[in-house]
Design an enzyme around this catalytic site. Structure first.
Site, PDB file in Angstrom:
ATOM      1  N   HIS A 211      12.633  -1.882   3.423  1.00 27.18           N
ATOM      2  CA  HIS A 211      11.899  -0.652   3.733  1.00 27.18           C
ATOM      3  C   HIS A 211      12.748   0.514   3.264  1.00 27.18           C
ATOM      4  O   HIS A 211      13.977   0.531   3.494  1.00 27.18           O
ATOM      5  CB  HIS A 211      11.625  -0.518   5.231  1.00 27.18           C
TER       6      HIS A 211
ATOM      7  N   SER B 120      12.545   3.629   4.328  1.00 31.05           N
ATOM      8  CA  SER B 120      12.964   4.420   5.489  1.00 31.05           C
ATOM      9  C   SER B 120      13.551   3.503   6.555  1.00 31.05           C
ATOM     10  O   SER B 120      13.328   2.288   6.516  1.00 31.05           O
ATOM     11  CB  SER B 120      11.756   5.176   6.058  1.00 31.05           C
TER      12      SER B 120
ATOM     13  N   ASN C 109       8.283  -5.142  -0.004  1.00 29.75           N
ATOM     14  CA  ASN C 109       8.088  -3.995   0.877  1.00 29.75           C
ATOM     15  C   ASN C 109       6.574  -3.870   1.009  1.00 29.75           C
ATOM     16  O   ASN C 109       5.903  -3.362   0.101  1.00 29.75           O
ATOM     17  CB  ASN C 109       8.687  -2.722   0.283  1.00 29.75           C
TER      18      ASN C 109
ATOM     19  N   TYR D 206      10.719   9.432   2.281  1.00 33.66           N
ATOM     20  CA  TYR D 206      10.934   8.347   1.310  1.00 33.66           C
ATOM     21  C   TYR D 206      11.794   8.749   0.114  1.00 33.66           C
ATOM     22  O   TYR D 206      12.080   7.913  -0.740  1.00 33.66           O
ATOM     23  CB  TYR D 206       9.571   7.819   0.831  1.00 33.66           C
TER      24      TYR D 206
ATOM     25  N   ARG E  17      11.914   5.873  12.998  1.00 35.16           N
ATOM     26  CA  ARG E  17      10.703   6.659  12.744  1.00 35.16           C
ATOM     27  C   ARG E  17      10.028   7.026  14.063  1.00 35.16           C
ATOM     28  O   ARG E  17      10.158   6.328  15.069  1.00 35.16           O
ATOM     29  CB  ARG E  17       9.720   5.867  11.853  1.00 35.16           C
TER      30      ARG E  17
ATOM     31  N   ALA F  54       2.660  -0.404   5.244  1.00 36.93           N
ATOM     32  CA  ALA F  54       2.111  -0.482   6.610  1.00 36.93           C
ATOM     33  C   ALA F  54       1.663  -1.892   6.970  1.00 36.93           C
ATOM     34  O   ALA F  54       1.633  -2.256   8.153  1.00 36.93           O
ATOM     35  CB  ALA F  54       0.955   0.504   6.751  1.00 36.93           C
TER      36      ALA F  54
ATOM     37  N   HIS G  57       3.582  -4.181   9.393  1.00 35.27           N
ATOM     38  CA  HIS G  57       3.517  -4.067  10.854  1.00 35.27           C
ATOM     39  C   HIS G  57       2.420  -4.911  11.481  1.00 35.27           C
ATOM     40  O   HIS G  57       2.382  -5.056  12.690  1.00 35.27           O
ATOM     41  CB  HIS G  57       3.338  -2.585  11.236  1.00 35.27           C
TER      42      HIS G  57
ATOM     43  N   ARG H 256       4.903  11.069  -2.303  1.00 40.54           N
ATOM     44  CA  ARG H 256       4.441  11.138  -0.906  1.00 40.54           C
ATOM     45  C   ARG H 256       5.618  11.315   0.053  1.00 40.54           C
ATOM     46  O   ARG H 256       6.679  10.706  -0.125  1.00 40.54           O
ATOM     47  CB  ARG H 256       3.639   9.901  -0.523  1.00 40.54           C
TER      48      ARG H 256
ATOM     49  N   PRO I 267       0.788  -1.233   0.000  1.00 42.11           N
ATOM     50  CA  PRO I 267       0.000   0.000   0.000  1.00 42.11           C
ATOM     51  C   PRO I 267       0.823   1.287   0.000  1.00 42.11           C
ATOM     52  O   PRO I 267       1.807   1.404   0.740  1.00 42.11           O
ATOM     53  CB  PRO I 267      -0.804  -0.099   1.309  1.00 42.11           C
ATOM     54  N   ASN I 268       0.389   2.183  -0.840  1.00 44.57           N
ATOM     55  CA  ASN I 268       0.931   3.553  -0.961  1.00 44.57           C
ATOM     56  C   ASN I 268       2.290   3.643  -1.650  1.00 44.57           C
ATOM     57  O   ASN I 268       2.770   4.741  -1.925  1.00 44.57           O
ATOM     58  CB  ASN I 268       1.012   4.242   0.422  1.00 44.57           C
TER      59      ASN I 268
ATOM     60  N   ARG J 228       5.790   1.496  13.805  1.00 48.52           N
ATOM     61  CA  ARG J 228       6.662   1.175  12.656  1.00 48.52           C
ATOM     62  C   ARG J 228       7.925   0.409  13.076  1.00 48.52           C
ATOM     63  O   ARG J 228       8.675  -0.088  12.253  1.00 48.52           O
ATOM     64  CB  ARG J 228       7.103   2.463  11.936  1.00 48.52           C
TER      65      ARG J 228
ATOM     66  N   GLU K 145      13.012  -8.667   2.903  1.00 52.66           N
ATOM     67  CA  GLU K 145      12.175  -7.500   3.198  1.00 52.66           C
ATOM     68  C   GLU K 145      12.998  -6.221   3.019  1.00 52.66           C
ATOM     69  O   GLU K 145      14.152  -6.164   3.462  1.00 52.66           O
ATOM     70  CB  GLU K 145      11.671  -7.586   4.643  1.00 52.66           C
TER      71      GLU K 145
ATOM     72  N   ASP L  10       2.431 -15.387   6.860  1.00 54.61           N
ATOM     73  CA  ASP L  10       2.204 -16.826   6.629  1.00 54.61           C
ATOM     74  C   ASP L  10       2.344 -17.172   5.151  1.00 54.61           C
ATOM     75  O   ASP L  10       2.837 -18.252   4.807  1.00 54.61           O
ATOM     76  CB  ASP L  10       0.801 -17.228   7.118  1.00 54.61           C
TER      77      ASP L  10
HETATM   78  C1  DQA Z   1       7.684   1.622   4.538  1.00 54.31           C
HETATM   79  C2  DQA Z   1       7.586   1.874   6.046  1.00 54.31           C
HETATM   80  C3  DQA Z   1       6.163   1.647   6.535  1.00 54.31           C
HETATM   81  O1  DQA Z   1       6.069   1.938   7.915  1.00 54.31           O
HETATM   82  C4  DQA Z   1       5.195   2.550   5.801  1.00 54.31           C
HETATM   83  O2  DQA Z   1       3.870   2.272   6.191  1.00 54.31           O
HETATM   84  C5  DQA Z   1       5.346   2.480   4.325  1.00 54.31           C
HETATM   85  C6  DQA Z   1       6.688   2.453   3.762  1.00 54.31           C
HETATM   86  C7  DQA Z   1       9.100   1.970   4.002  1.00 54.31           C
HETATM   87  O3  DQA Z   1       9.392   1.564   2.898  1.00 54.31           O
HETATM   88  O4  DQA Z   1       9.855   2.671   4.674  1.00 54.31           O
HETATM   89  O5  DQA Z   1       4.375   2.531   3.575  1.00 54.31           O
HETATM   90  O6  DQA Z   1       7.462   0.256   4.284  1.00 54.31           O
END
Ligand code: DQA
Length: 147
Positions: free
Chosen positions: A98, A100, A71, A22, A105, A74, A77, A17, A9-10, A110, A96, A84
């Site tokens: 991220h 950031s 990645n 980021y 944070r 959110a 978390h 954003r 997401p996002n 997070r 994995e 699973d």
């Molecule tokens: C993220 C960190 C997450 O906490 C956040 O919700 C994101 C981006 C990162 O790439 O730093 O959407 O996964």
């Protein structure tokens, strides 16, 4: 050799954003970097804002990819379903990433990833370059597996 980059997401809004968190680099910048560094490897990128679609993609990745970079935004978390799902495609290496440094944070939610224990390892805090490190790591892992 095919590797999947799976973004949650996002992450479609990368470069727009919260650039102070980021960065301003776009996915196209990463594509160029990856093509330059790994010209012989197929690296597909897929993004969804929906947990079920991400889970379907993880499950189906077992037939198409030798390694996966996730990645999950959110969902990292709190999504036990995606954790699973990752466990269910073992032994395909999943890393994995991220963008950031989630541990630095402000919001404490997070600081914990439920996805991390299901993965071979995690990379965070290096922006889009973290994906380059993840590809490099998957290649090393596969090389070791094949020796
Ligand atoms: C993220 C960190 C997450 O906490 C956040 O919700 C994101 C981006 C990162 O790439 O730093 O959407 O996964």
């Amino acid at each position: 050799m095919s590797i999947l980059i799976l973004n949650g997401p996002n992450l479609n809004l990368q470069g727009i954003r919260q650039p102070e968190v980021y960065g301003t680099n776009k996915w196209q910048d990463l594509d160029k970097l990856l093509l330059d560094r790994f010209p012989n490897i197929i690296i597909d990128r897929f993004q969804s804002n929906h947990e079920g679609i991400l889970l379907d993609k993880i499950q189906s990745a077992i037939t198409d990819y030798q390694g996966i970079i996730v990645n999950l935004g959110a969902l990292s978390h709190y999504s036990y379903a995606l954790a699973d799902g990752i466990r269910s495609i073992s032994p395909i290496p999943v890393i994995e990433v991220h963008l950031s440094n989630i541990y630095a944070r402000e919001e404490s939610f997070r600081h914990h990833s439920v996805i991390a224990p299901a993965c071979v390892g995690s990379i965070c805090g290096f922006g889009l370059y973290g994906y380059v490190l993840a590809v490099e790591t998957i290649l090393q892992l596969l090389k070791k597996q094949n020796n």
